[in-house]
Enzyme design. Structure first.
Site, PDB file in Angstrom:
ATOM      1  N   ALA A   1       0.854  -1.184   0.000  1.00 40.26           N
ATOM      2  CA  ALA A   1       0.000   0.000   0.000  1.00 40.26           C
ATOM      3  C   ALA A   1       0.892   1.238   0.000  1.00 40.26           C
ATOM      4  O   ALA A   1       2.096   1.145   0.213  1.00 40.26           O
ATOM      5  CB  ALA A   1      -0.875  -0.011   1.240  1.00 40.26           C
TER       6      ALA A   1
ATOM      7  N   GLY B   1      -0.528  -5.195   0.682  1.00 42.37           N
ATOM      8  CA  GLY B   1      -1.618  -5.177  -0.290  1.00 42.37           C
ATOM      9  C   GLY B   1      -1.250  -5.906  -1.574  1.00 42.37           C
ATOM     10  O   GLY B   1      -2.124  -6.435  -2.265  1.00 42.37           O
TER      11      GLY B   1
ATOM     12  N   GLU C   1      -1.890  -9.461  -0.870  1.00 45.98           N
ATOM     13  CA  GLU C   1      -3.341  -9.636  -0.709  1.00 45.98           C
ATOM     14  C   GLU C   1      -4.024  -9.698  -2.077  1.00 45.98           C
ATOM     15  O   GLU C   1      -4.968 -10.460  -2.269  1.00 45.98           O
ATOM     16  CB  GLU C   1      -3.914  -8.505   0.146  1.00 45.98           C
ATOM     17  CG  GLU C   1      -3.478  -8.652   1.609  1.00 45.98           C
ATOM     18  CD  GLU C   1      -3.965  -7.522   2.493  1.00 45.98           C
ATOM     19  OE1 GLU C   1      -3.785  -6.353   2.101  1.00 45.98           O
ATOM     20  OE2 GLU C   1      -4.538  -7.815   3.558  1.00 45.98           O
TER      21      GLU C   1
ATOM     22  N   GLU D   1       2.700  -5.596   7.407  1.00 44.89           N
ATOM     23  CA  GLU D   1       1.975  -4.469   8.012  1.00 44.89           C
ATOM     24  C   GLU D   1       2.258  -4.281   9.492  1.00 44.89           C
ATOM     25  O   GLU D   1       2.274  -3.164  10.009  1.00 44.89           O
ATOM     26  CB  GLU D   1       0.463  -4.643   7.803  1.00 44.89           C
ATOM     27  CG  GLU D   1      -0.023  -4.344   6.403  1.00 44.89           C
ATOM     28  CD  GLU D   1       0.125  -5.511   5.436  1.00 44.89           C
ATOM     29  OE1 GLU D   1       0.829  -6.494   5.768  1.00 44.89           O
ATOM     30  OE2 GLU D   1      -0.461  -5.426   4.345  1.00 44.89           O
TER      31      GLU D   1
END
Ligand code: NAD
Length: 705
Positions: free
Chosen positions: A65, A103, A106, A126
């Site tokens: 991210a 992300g 993911e 994270e």
């Protein structure tokens, strides 16, 4: 086309290729998620497309991210790109190279298949910025590889190499490094008509393991208790994985979102994000020409193969740079080399390096016996005794033999580098490369700029840091530079509190509870009480007002030099590093208190913490005022990587902001009145308190050096 063309789509051989092209690392910035949604839908609607590939342009898949967006309000998209990927009616293959992190992974987990090149790395890091994977990672990964392995990855945040990821079941196939796109298209064609489509959210077989081992979540909590103390994120990560086992998928996603939202603006997440950006900022050298490209050091030399010199030589060898080592005598050289060999052997035994790695690294360290033998090296790091006369002698010799342009660097902990520069005819090439003990472990490299050190020398020394896996931070020269000088008042206060009746174990406990791996007295036992004893002697000789530290002086004079002598602030059993409180120390403390006529009293934990840290905050302000560091955030980086300050508290100056400048000034003034000049409030502290500004944003007005 998506916003700013950060995602593109083309069709090859019946396969729709969705390419993320958002340099430098394909972070999930504005337009990326929208682009993925747009093209997955396009591929599904196009009868010429039978399957799709999701791939990254440039050096990575999707590195994560965009951290800058965390903690700020973000529009919630009507649909998540991960859901759109997983809902696709046609198979989607993630093609991974470089990094698939956060992300990025993911999104890959939401594809039906994942292929990767061998050099790729995947992970959900994270937790390292105080949050948790909030895009379904905590729900999908346990379904794919089992809760235990998923929990280990999510709680550690580590990067997992592709081969291991394949073994774990994250990657379906490792493909040709040179033709990821071609291999992914071929893979997509081979699965184009396979139905049902494998969807991670529908997998349940791997969740069964938690049912047969219900204690795994508590066991995980126990195993991280020490490292994760005072933090929420690692525990929330565990709670999410537990939810993946106990709740249906959609409900688990809700739990993940709720816990993510709790963390996003927590103090620890703010501190960790701050630390992340401070580490990027510290590399910038104000005033350096934009096109300054420092030369890379290809060969190095180290003078002195003691505790530090040996470790420094290992740093070079570990990163493939040949290094020569010079000592006063053949005997000292052999002793130093023997210690290096032993250190490597211990690493092999512990499994942190392989025997092959040791066999590659060790020969890169070459013992030599004459200055002429190092004359052609690009950089020299002096790590001899902390004595001005010895250092001056070494620098005069270096000046005589070293090739023009070689970097002449000192690892001194405190001695003004101008003194060494002064005995050479090339002060522009002389500076400090101050490593922290143990040199091959601690990440900080304090790069010291003397009055005449050139910006090229500073930039080249910072480059050495990058080349050997360190984090460089620039300091100006003065007694103790920026890192040790800012920490010294903490150590002094710790020792002076003893005279008022505090005990080492009490002070250490406060600091460990705060988050340090060890308290200041345990650290002192590790590095040796004699080191600071010698520095105090040097300072006392130069400064008639120097405040004598009776307790440590007396311990050193009794032969208690720390772990190496079996006793220091604590007592140690043979072959064991566990510190035991010692009655002898207690009686020395009581004796000193009595002799000095200091009234004995008790301390609260809060008072101890403030006494130690505020002394250093005040000194840090003086350091900035004098231009001995560029930015407050640089000092924070030094504390994080040189002294083990808890990262989730951001750093000394970030922590100071949590107390508040007005309150800090009030406290410092009170102690100034009670204890005298060493607590004189810094001008900068007064200014910050008056303007309501923040410590962490403070910068030095002038330049360092
Ligand atoms: P040490 O006593 O372990 O090693 C010093 C080595 O230098 C010895 O092996 C000695 O034989 C050698 N030496 C002495 N004079 C020499 C000369 N003229 N030529 C060649 N070799 C010579 O000391 P150390 O702890 O490794 O410290 C070395 C330097 O690093 C000091 O300046 C110290 O302040 C600094 N430093 C120490 C630490 C620490 O925690 N120990 C941390 C950071 C910096």
């Amino acid at each position: 086309m998506s916003e700013g063309n950060v995602v593109r789509f083309d069709i090859e051989d019946g396969v729709g290729v969705i390419t993320i092209d958002n340099p430098p690392v394909n972070a999930l910035g504005p337009g990326v998620r929208e682009g993925i949604i747009e093209f997955v839908e396009k591929g599904n609607a196009d009868p010429n497309v039978n399957a799709m590939v999701l791939i990254g342009a440039g050096r990575s898949f999707i590195a994560g991210a965009d951290i800058r967006q965390f903690g700020k309000p973000r529009p919630q998209p009507p649909r998540r790109s991960t859901d759109v990927l997983e809902d696709s009616a046609k198979p989607v293959v993630a093609a991974i190279h470089g990094y698939a992190l956060g992300g990025g992974l993911e999104h890959a987990l939401s594809c039906n298949y994942r292929v990767a090149v061998r050099s790729a790395k995947v992970g959900l890091p994270e937790v390292l910025i105080g949050v948790l994977p909030g895009g379904g990672g905590t729900q999908r990964l346990p379904r794919l590889i089992g809760p235990k392995a998923a929990m280990e990855m999510i709680v550690s945040g580590r990067h997992v190499p592709a081969e291991e990821a394949k073994k774990l079941g994250i990657i379906d196939e490792i493909v040709d490094e040179k033709d990821l796109r071609g291999a992914a298209i071929r893979f997509a064609k081979s699965v184009a008509s396979k139905r049902p489509l494998p969807r991670v959210r529908e997998k349940t077989d791997r969740l069964a393991e938690a049912k047969s081992d219900p204690g795994m979540f508590d066991a995980m909590k126990k195993s991280i208790a020490r490292k994760a103390r005072n933090q929420k994120a690692p525990y929330h990560c565990i709670a999410c994985v537990e939810a993946a086992v106990t709740q249906p998928f959609e409900e688990g996603l809700q739990t993940e979102r709720r816990l993510f939202a709790e963390l996003e603006n927590s103090d620890e997440a703010k501190a960790l994000r701050y630390a992340f950006f401070a580490e990027r900022e510290v590399a910038k050298i104000p005033g350096a020409p934009k096109d300054l490209k420092p030369p890379r050091v290809k060969t190095a030399a180290v003078i002195g193969a003691g505790t530090m010199g040996g470790g420094i030589a290992m740093c070079f060898a570990d990163f493939g740079i040949p290094v020569k080592v010079l000592e006063v005598s053949r005997d000292a050289l052999e002793k130093g080399m023997q210690r290096v060999r032993e250190n490597y052997a211990v690493s092999v035994k512990r499994g942190s390096i392989t025997q092959t790695q040791m066999d590659e690294r060790l020969p890169r360290i070459r013992p030599v016996e004459r200055y002429e033998d190092i004359a052609d090296c690009d950089a020299v790091i002096e790590a001899v005794f902390e004595r001005i006369d010895v250092k001056k002698d070494v620098f005069a010799k270096l000046d005589a033999v070293m090739k023009p342009g070689a970097l002449l660097l000192t690892n001194s902990s405190a001695i003004d580098t101008d003194i060494m520069a002064g005995v050479t005819r090339r002060p522009q090439d002389v500076g400090g490369a101050h490593f922290f003990a143990p040199a091959n472990v601690m990440k900080l490299l304090e790069v010291v700029r003397g009055t005449n050190t050139s910006i090229e020398t500073i930039a080249a020394t910072m480059q050495i840091g990058r080349d050997i896996g360190k984090i460089g931070a620039v300091a100006g020269t003065c007694d103790g530079f920026a890192a040790n000088r800012s920490r010294a008042p903490l150590v002094t206060e710790a020792m002076l509190m003893l005279e008022e009746g505090a005990l080492p174990e009490q002070i250490d406990k406060v600091m460990v509870d705060f988050g340090y791996p060890m308290g200041p007295f345990a650290v002192s036992d590790l590095s040796g009480l004699d080191v600071s004893y010698d520095t105090r002697k040097r300072r006392a000789a130069a400064d008639p007002n120097f405040r004598k530290l009776h307790v440590p002086d007396r311990l050193v004079e009794m032969g208690r030099k720390g772990q190496k002598t079996g006793a220091g602030w604590y007592r140690y059993e043979k072959g064991d590093r566990t510190p035991h409180p010692d009655e002898v120390v207690k009686s020395v403390i009581a004796e000193v208190g009595r002799e000095l006529g200091i009234p004995q009293r008790t301390f609260t934990d809060e008072e101890i913490l403030r006494r130690l840290l505020l002394a250093s905050v005040n000194e840090a302000c003086k350091i900035l005022e004098e231009g001995k560091a560029y930015r407050a955030s640089d000092l924070d980086v030094m504390w994080l990587h040189g002294f083990g300050f808890p990262r989730y508290r951001g750093g000394l100056m970030f922590w100071a902001d949590t107390v508040g400048s007005k309150e800090i000034l009030r406290q410092v003034e009170e102690w100034h009145a009670r204890y005298g000049d060493r607590w004189r409030p810094a001008k900068l502290l007064r200014e910050i308190a008056a303007s309501g500004g923040s410590f962490r944003e403070a910068k030095s007005a002038g330049t360092t050096g």
